[in-house]
Design an enzyme around this catalytic site. Structure first.
Site, PDB file in Angstrom:
ATOM      1  N   ASP A 349       0.840  -1.193   0.000  1.00  0.00           N
ATOM      2  CA  ASP A 349       0.000   0.000   0.000  1.00  0.00           C
ATOM      3  C   ASP A 349       0.879   1.249   0.000  1.00  0.00           C
ATOM      4  O   ASP A 349       1.848   1.341   0.762  1.00  0.00           O
ATOM      5  CB  ASP A 349      -0.903  -0.027   1.241  1.00  0.00           C
ATOM      6  CG  ASP A 349      -1.800   1.178   1.347  1.00  0.00           C
ATOM      7  OD1 ASP A 349      -2.682   1.338   0.487  1.00  0.00           O
ATOM      8  OD2 ASP A 349      -1.615   1.969   2.291  1.00  0.00           O
ATOM      9  N   GLU A 385       1.653  -0.447  -5.003  1.00  0.00           N
ATOM     10  CA  GLU A 385       0.737   0.641  -5.324  1.00  0.00           C
ATOM     11  C   GLU A 385       1.656   1.848  -5.506  1.00  0.00           C
ATOM     12  O   GLU A 385       2.142   2.403  -4.519  1.00  0.00           O
ATOM     13  CB  GLU A 385      -0.264   0.874  -4.203  1.00  0.00           C
ATOM     14  CG  GLU A 385      -1.258   1.966  -4.539  1.00  0.00           C
ATOM     15  CD  GLU A 385      -2.230   2.267  -3.401  1.00  0.00           C
ATOM     16  OE1 GLU A 385      -3.409   2.555  -3.691  1.00  0.00           O
ATOM     17  OE2 GLU A 385      -1.813   2.221  -2.236  1.00  0.00           O
TER      18      GLU A 385
END
Length: 710
Positions: A349, A385
């Site tokens: 993330d 990401e």
């Protein structure tokens, strides 16, 4: 513990955390600036602190002891003494029980109160004040575990990147309403291990399950007080512990059983991990773990006023990857999940935040260098990401070799194209063929692009074709949360409708999106439920909705069952044709010494696209010929791969277009494999001759294979 622990031995600084060796438990905690560390022992229910043991041994900034009388199941936490000088970055407060960063099991959730904050809430000088209230009664507790588990012959499936079909899912949401999972196991690791959910994944054709965060996380106080939850889990507090809320048994071994079962079914397990920030928030957040153990070591602080935190994540803080002990924690965590939990990879993330050496994002940051040379982590799947919220944080295409990336440029272009926006076909060609403009120059292959139409964050596929605007009122933030840039189109009516023409168009658009995704080069990622028409009723930020809005519904309507069958079919087509999952980029060059190129872009007249064709802003129809009779690639056994020559016709215009079928290498015929005009995608067996016009329906996609025999 029924009796106080009397024997306290010096112990060892390694390994970090609480380690049961069969005879006793070693405890080791890093804190560079602490002046005193106390290990707190609790009764079996975690309600009463029964003993405090001072860790008097300190080696290389690691505080440690060994308790020969301790056993697995022991509940514990820490109190750390030191200076409370927020302006200097120090926020020690021994009145606050702290979760250990290396805890392998964390029991319970916070009973939120002002006592969890290191300062006096409402005081004149806010976080500069000091709170002496004890918070132990309302804090989760760490638990010593026995890591033994019978893995048997379990081994990683090792799915090649180009063969992967990723399925992003939430552990709880996937089975919470599954009728064939017993009620006591719904929403748990055990529930996901059962035959009905696994059979759904196998029949769908999934190779890789990507689990949304399962690291122990907290529900934010402001959400709990409004009757909401941090459902998605991007709020980690323990990087070694699987969240106990997803456990039916309360044992860590349940997670291991889930992984072993998925492996037995031939599927990989990838974890979505949040190492960029923690649940402690900004300078006004609670003191739960890292902040009270050594705030100035664990967090990136503003250099000229260390009272405040550098926030590259939008969550209040950023872990300081420049500190060797923080870097070690993250590396130890990753290795633990691979070696002890047998997971097959990670999706990081806001990964750009991990690369920030100073202020800028450094593509060759220490974190990525460390992973690339690690003998354990260098062999697993790594997905970024590739952005954060700080300046220069958008880094799509810039991650190192060995990493794949969520490709939001793919998402945005495919959405805009099928919405009917003009001027998209040039970029569409790049996205369909693996985004070589982003990845080839650095030596990466098409699988570096993780292609997706929708993800957990944003509209579901159904909502993408049903809503022009977000409808997040239920989140209680006055509809201000969530992105306003969705590239969505409601097909004429906002929200649900009984209009049969609009519903037919929406169903076709969903088929178009899914077919485009599965027939693009790169790695396709589906979101759980998109294959069955799951809706969040226009909510594009359901992070706080732990209810039917987020959970999968398994009582399918006929149109949802049709979509499921369609998805199964197109995944089977992808698997049947190596040409749709190449390991190398197309180059538009002749193959086999002939005149036919490996890929040819066609206009509706059946001729190769000219420069002027590409430049037409109004053009919404495109054909692409894939030469597959010799791929010039080999499989993992060295065998030369061959495939049918394929033709894809894509029409985002609202009217039908008669597409002239091309002729290559003589007089060929074309068999239709897929036409999204049909509800399940499978057309009648019809053969068309080269040179004949094929009516490509308005807003539809067609795939054909070339045949020699009429």
């Amino acid at each position: 513990m029924s009796k106080p622990i009397t024997a306290v031995w010096p112990g060892r600084p390694n390994p970090r955390g609480a380690s049961w060796d069969g005879e006793g438990v070693n405890f080791a905690l890093f804190s560079e600036h602490a002046e005193k560390v106390e290990l707190c022992i609790f009764d079996p229910k975690g309600r009463r602190e029964v003993q405090r043991i001072e860790l008097k041994e300190r080696s290389d900034l690691i505080w440690h002891c060994y308790l020969p009388e301790a056993r697995p199941g022991l509940l514990y936490g820490y109190r750390v003494h030191g200076p409370y000088r927020p302006q200097e970055g120090h926020r020690f407060n021994p009145h606050k029980l702290l979760i250990e960063p290396y805890a392998k099991d964390i029991v319970g959730t916070p009973n939120w109160s002002d006592a969890h904050f290191g300062y006096r809430i409402g005081s004149k000088h806010a976080d500069l004040s000091f709170d002496r209230r004890d918070n132990a009664i309302g804090m989760p507790k760490c638990r010593v575990i026995d890591q033994a588990f019978t893995w048997g012959n379990d081994k990683p499936p090792c799915i090649p990147w180009h063969d992967m079909v990723i399925y992003e899912m939430h552990v709880k949401g996937f089975t919470m309403q599954h009728p064939d999972v017993p009620a006591q196991f719904r929403g748990t690791y055990a529930g996901l291990s059962m035959e009905p959910p696994i059979e759904h994944l196998k029949r769908l054709g999934v190779t890789t399950v990507e689990l949304m965060p399962v690291h122990a996380f907290l529900d934010d106080r402001h959400l709990v007080e409004r009757g909401l939850r941090n459902y998605w889990g991007y709020n980690s507090i323990g990087f070694m512990a699987p969240d106990s809320r997803y456990s039916a048994s309360g044992h860590v071994s349940e997670f291991k059983t889930m992984v072993k079962t998925l492996h037995s079914a031939g599927m990989e397990v990838i974890l979505d991990v949040v190492y960029n920030h923690t649940a402690e928030g900004n300078h006004l957040g609670p003191t739960l773990s890292f902040r009270g153990i050594d705030n100035s070591s664990y967090y990136r602080l503003v250099e000229d006023d260390r009272r405040y935190y550098m926030d590259y994540t939008g969550c209040g803080n950023t872990l300081d990857m420049r500190h060797p002990r923080v870097l070690q924690l993250l590396m130890d965590s990753l290795r633990y999940w691979v070696q002890e939990m047998h997971v097959d990879g990670f999706r990081f993330d806001l990964a750009s935040a991990l690369a920030r050496e100073l202020h800028e994002v450094d593509r060759l940051g220490t974190f990525f260098d460390t992973i690339s040379q690690d003998p354990v982590l260098g062999t697993v799947k790594l997905i970024a990401e590739p952005w954060d919220l700080g300046e220069g944080g958008y880094q799509v295409g810039n991650f190192p070799i060995g990493w794949a990336e969520w490709n939001d440029r793919y998402r945005d272009n495919i959405r805009a194209y099928w919405k009917g926006d003009g001027g998209q076909i040039g970029e569409l060609a790049q996205r369909l063929t693996g985004s070589s403009d982003l990845y080839e120059r650095s030596g990466r292959r098409p699988h570096a692009s993780i292609n997706f139409i929708s993800a957990h964050d944003g509209f579901t596929l159904h909502d993408l074709v049903s809503y022009n605007d977000k409808h997040n009122e239920i989140n209680q933030e006055n509809n201000r949360d969530g992105s306003d840039n969705n590239n969505s189109w409601n097909c004429g009516v906002e929200g649900e409708t009984d209009d049969p023409e609009i519903n037919a168009l929406r169903a076709r658009q969903k088929r178009n999106f899914l077919a485009t995704l599965l027939f693009s080069q790169g790695v396709p990622m589906l979101v759980a439920g998109d294959e069955m028409g799951r809706t969040q009723h226009g909510n594009n930020n359901a992070y706080c909705q732990d209810n039917e809005i987020s959970w999968l519904a398994w009582n399918l309507k006929p149109q949802d069952q049709d979509l499921l069958e369609f998805t199964r079919y197109i995944i089977s087509l992808r698997k049947a044709h190596p040409l749709l999952r190449r390991r190398y980029f197309f180059h538009g060059r002749p193959i086999r010494g002939g005149e036919v190129k490996d890929i040819v872009w066609l206009n509706p007249e059946g001729f190769e696209m000219s420069e002027s064709d590409w430049a037409q802003a109004f053009s919404r129809c495109l054909g692409v010929y894939f030469a597959g009779d010799t791929l010039l690639e080999t499989d993992d056994r060295g065998r030369v791969l061959t495939d049918d020559n394929l033709l894809m016709l894509i029409n985002a215009h609202h009217e039908d277009i008669a597409f002239t079928l091309p002729e290559f290498d003589g007089h060929y015929y074309w068999d239709v494999l897929l036409d999204t005009i049909n509800a399940t995608g499978t057309p009648e067996i019809v053969r068309y001759k080269a040179g004949q016009g094929y009516p490509v329906g308005g807003r539809s996609l067609v795939v054909m294979k070339q045949a020699l025999i009429p």
